[in-house]
Motif scaffolding. Sequence first.
Motif, PDB file in Angstrom:
ATOM      1  N   ARG A 240       0.711  -1.160  -0.043  1.00 28.98           N
ATOM      2  CA  ARG A 240       0.054  -0.148   0.060  1.00 28.98           C
ATOM      3  C   ARG A 240       0.808   1.323   0.021  1.00 28.98           C
ATOM      4  O   ARG A 240       0.387   2.259  -0.577  1.00 28.98           O
ATOM      5  N   ARG A 309     -12.037   2.582   3.557  1.00 29.20           N
ATOM      6  CA  ARG A 309     -12.265   2.214   2.249  1.00 29.20           C
ATOM      7  C   ARG A 309     -12.829   3.543   1.588  1.00 29.20           C
ATOM      8  O   ARG A 309     -12.534   3.919   0.557  1.00 29.20           O
ATOM      9  N   VAL A 312     -10.199   5.686   0.340  1.00 31.23           N
ATOM     10  CA  VAL A 312      -9.277   5.317  -0.645  1.00 31.23           C
ATOM     11  C   VAL A 312     -10.264   5.632  -1.891  1.00 31.23           C
ATOM     12  O   VAL A 312      -9.887   6.069  -3.072  1.00 31.23           O
ATOM     13  N   LEU A 444      -7.379   1.767  -6.110  1.00 35.26           N
ATOM     14  CA  LEU A 444      -8.387   0.876  -5.725  1.00 35.26           C
ATOM     15  C   LEU A 444      -7.938  -0.504  -4.913  1.00 35.26           C
ATOM     16  O   LEU A 444      -8.693  -1.063  -4.194  1.00 35.26           O
ATOM     17  N   ALA A 445      -6.478  -0.751  -5.170  1.00 37.82           N
ATOM     18  CA  ALA A 445      -6.055  -1.914  -4.637  1.00 37.82           C
ATOM     19  C   ALA A 445      -5.638  -1.814  -3.201  1.00 37.82           C
ATOM     20  O   ALA A 445      -5.540  -2.973  -2.440  1.00 37.82           O
ATOM     21  N   ILE A 446      -5.720  -0.379  -2.653  1.00 36.42           N
ATOM     22  CA  ILE A 446      -5.312  -0.162  -1.239  1.00 36.42           C
ATOM     23  C   ILE A 446      -6.330  -0.898  -0.436  1.00 36.42           C
ATOM     24  O   ILE A 446      -7.649  -0.283  -0.435  1.00 36.42           O
ATOM     25  N   LYS A 447      -6.151  -1.860   0.448  1.00 45.40           N
ATOM     26  CA  LYS A 447      -7.016  -2.541   1.319  1.00 45.40           C
ATOM     27  C   LYS A 447      -6.695  -2.289   2.699  1.00 45.40           C
ATOM     28  O   LYS A 447      -5.595  -1.941   3.092  1.00 45.40           O
ATOM     29  N   PHE A 448      -7.477  -2.230   3.713  1.00 45.44           N
ATOM     30  CA  PHE A 448      -7.319  -2.249   5.017  1.00 45.44           C
ATOM     31  C   PHE A 448      -7.914  -3.393   5.982  1.00 45.44           C
ATOM     32  O   PHE A 448      -9.047  -3.834   5.563  1.00 45.44           O
ATOM     33  N   SER A 449      -7.591  -3.748   6.870  1.00 41.28           N
ATOM     34  CA  SER A 449      -7.977  -5.027   7.745  1.00 41.28           C
ATOM     35  C   SER A 449      -9.247  -4.767   8.291  1.00 41.28           C
ATOM     36  O   SER A 449      -9.382  -3.397   8.757  1.00 41.28           O
ATOM     37  N   THR A 450     -10.007  -5.553   8.754  1.00 40.50           N
ATOM     38  CA  THR A 450     -11.216  -5.183   9.597  1.00 40.50           C
ATOM     39  C   THR A 450     -10.779  -4.824  11.107  1.00 40.50           C
ATOM     40  O   THR A 450     -11.441  -3.883  11.592  1.00 40.50           O
ATOM     41  N   GLU A 453     -10.207  -1.206  10.573  1.00 40.84           N
ATOM     42  CA  GLU A 453     -11.396  -0.396  10.409  1.00 40.84           C
ATOM     43  C   GLU A 453     -12.056  -0.062  11.660  1.00 40.84           C
ATOM     44  O   GLU A 453     -12.441   1.010  11.934  1.00 40.84           O
TER      45      GLU A 453
END
Length: 475
Positions: A240, A309, A312, A444-450, A453
């Motif tokens: 990321r 999200r 992002v 858009l490929a940037i993700k975060f864990s639960t 969040e």
Amino acid sequence: MDNNSNKSTTMDLSNIKSMPIRTFWITSIAFFICFFAWFGIVPFMPDVVRDLGLTPNQKWNSIILAVSGTVFARLLIGKLCDKYGPRICYTYLLILGAIPVILIGFVQTPAQFLICRLFIGFIGASFVITQFHTSIMFASNIVGTANATSAGWGNLGGGANRLGMPLIAAAVVSFGVADEVAWRYAMVIAGIIAMAMGVIYYYFTQDTPEGNFSELKKLGKMPTLKKDEESFKNVLKDYRVWILFIVYAASFGMELTVYGTMDDYLQNTFGLTRSMAGNLVLSFALMNIFARTLGGFFGDRFGRLKGLRGRVVFLTIILALEGLMLSIFSLTTSFTMGIIFLIAFSLSVQMAEGATFSVVPFINKKAIGSISGIVGAGGNVGAFLAALLLKSKSAMAETKALASSTGLGEEAMRAAQAAAASNAVSSGYFMIGGFVVVAALASLAIKFSTIDEKSVQTETATSASAPYKFLGTKV
């Protein structure tokens, strides 16, 4: 390090007794001064070319060197901030960075000038410290707005010098200094101001809302060196961070390059005078007063509605708009339509920069400095590569135009050269716009864990009881 309990949840900028607010003002002003000095030579380039006899290649190389040195400085300064704190890092950067600013006023050869331009670029690392400092002073509900505003107001220094440096030079001339060497005195004065700001930063700020890093280490509230190094390794492995590196190359990097070449492009394409073209570019730079803040503000708003999200998604939207606006502008031959799309590009590129640093603080809170440094360096890498692209296309086109118009008279040769440069740069802008759109899709490929969040949701809920204030107004 987590200092949530004492972070500011508002941006009531009149409350200078609050350490986060006072730090916001001082770090923004310091960043402004650094940008003012970093690009302070730009308004004087015609004088420098005459004084030192710079060739066109040397002039282009000075532009490239000015952003190249910043890449390495930003990568290094982020790691140093994590280890020593922003207060000490900014103090040293301002004082040491002022030295080449002062020395450029004494250069006698093109080589000396180029060396000074390279080292002056190091003060561009000030951006990383400013973003680091505001990130650890403000809570998650408003950190995007704080980061964007401090960066936007600091970036104003890069445009304000177009007015400020000539005014300093004019003041020097009024004391009897020859006009042709006034640029030298102006640069020395800018360096002295930067050095003085370093002293102010040391005595009137602190590293975190709780205190300085040195004090927190004694109390056992700071991570050990071993953990710190482990954290940095994790930063380098985090995909990321590198996506944001590309995103910032596509936003701040393109802004630097486009504004650095726009004066000539407006003259060659629309027949504007140098003065009018310069004033237009300055007006676009002045949009930093509010545009970058808007990016951070909407990043925070999307974050409150849709979580990390949401931040992002907003970044993707505004970055894609930036690319589209630049590509459309590059195809425009009407001056009126060109200005409309250039305004849209200026607004969207600065909002994209703000939106980027509304995401950065949430990637890894234990290594905000390192991440800010890497992402910030991406902006300069983008500027470097884009400048090389435009230089190669323009130089090749101009050479062919001059060769084909030889013998037609000086005026005809100048017209052919201007038309060739315009077409080459237009083509380059279109390509750059396409790259920006691709970077937007990649974001858009940037993700975060639960877990991430939920952590931010908890922090936001904790600060929700405080009114959401910006500039003293409930929003």
